[in-house]
Motif scaffolding. Structure first.
Motif, PDB file in Angstrom:
ATOM      1  N   GLN A   9      14.889  64.112  40.829  1.00  0.00           N
ATOM      2  CA  GLN A   9      14.997  62.648  40.912  1.00  0.00           C
ATOM      3  C   GLN A   9      14.192  62.039  39.771  1.00  0.00           C
ATOM      4  O   GLN A   9      13.269  62.665  39.248  1.00  0.00           O
ATOM      5  N   LYS A  10      14.531  60.786  39.453  1.00  0.00           N
ATOM      6  CA  LYS A  10      13.843  60.142  38.319  1.00  0.00           C
ATOM      7  C   LYS A  10      12.329  60.082  38.527  1.00  0.00           C
ATOM      8  O   LYS A  10      11.564  60.175  37.585  1.00  0.00           O
ATOM      9  N   PHE A  50      21.002  62.802  34.932  1.00  0.00           N
ATOM     10  CA  PHE A  50      21.346  61.608  35.717  1.00  0.00           C
ATOM     11  C   PHE A  50      22.627  60.932  35.219  1.00  0.00           C
ATOM     12  O   PHE A  50      22.935  59.814  35.596  1.00  0.00           O
ATOM     13  N   ASP A  52      26.456  61.133  35.370  1.00  0.00           N
ATOM     14  CA  ASP A  52      27.527  61.743  36.172  1.00  0.00           C
ATOM     15  C   ASP A  52      28.665  62.291  35.328  1.00  0.00           C
ATOM     16  O   ASP A  52      29.499  63.050  35.824  1.00  0.00           O
TER      17      ASP A  52
END
Ligand code: ACO
Length: 154
Positions: A9-10, A50, A52
């Motif tokens: 995750q960021k 991140f 897509d």
């Protein structure tokens, strides 16, 4: 030790970068490649996790809120199959958390992701002298007995 394996995750950026390219206890340091991968390239790699539209992924291992390892993988076309193949590009577990089954958990999750992404081939490479990694790999995979060649530097 309770280990959570999950997509990166960021919010993991600082810790992921420490494990990727920190001066000590990092993947690039392990490969003596800190001067071979620029900060710009590392940032680009991070950003693509991140995006897509780009099939590059990272999963992390988390223990008590701390990210202690990662696996980066990507999918690509394959002339031998209709389905894509999945290549495990990078695997890392921080020094003090090794030999506790985390590397195995990361690879098992990569296998699950290969199934989810409909990749019937899942593979990776390691150095002939990376005996420690091979102790794990012989348990979770089969030796493909192939050599890797590179185009010479230009
Ligand atoms: N004697 C006997 N068995 C051993 C020994 C040993 N000295 N060392 C390891 N093993 C076995 C363990 O018994 C275990 O098997 P088990 O699951 O059946 O119990 C296995 O090897 C180790 O498995 P894990 O504990 O799950 O692996 P770990 O969390 O230590 O992570 C890793 C392994 C990722 C290779 C870690 O050592 C690391 O990050 N090394 C530095 C970076 C690296 O080499 N990365 C891989 C490069 S290749 C690539 O990126 C695709």
């Amino acid at each position: 030790m309770s280990v959570i394996i999950r997509p990166v995750q960021k919010k993991d950026k600082e810790k992921w970068f420490q494990l990727w390219s920190g001066k000590e206890d990092s993947y690039l340091e392990f490969y003596k490649a800190l001067d071979k991968v620029s900060d710009e390239t590392s940032e680009y790699t991070w950003s693509r996790f991140f995006d897509d539209t780009v099939p590059i992924y990272s999963i992390v291992a988390e223990v008590e809120g701390e990210v202690i390892g990662f696996a980066n993988y990507l999918t690509h076309k394959n002339t031998w199959t209709v389905e894509d193949a999945l290549y495990l590009n990078d695997l890392y577990v921080s020094n003090k958390n090794r030999l506790k089954g985390v590397g195995r958990l990361l690879i098992e999750e990569v296998y699950k992701q290969a199934d989810a992404l409909n990749c019937n081939k899942c593979y990776w490479a390691t150095s002939f002298d990376n005996y420690r990694a091979q102790l794990l790999y012989t348990k979770v995979g089969v030796d493909a007995s192939k050599k890797i060649y590179l185009r010479p530097p230009r």
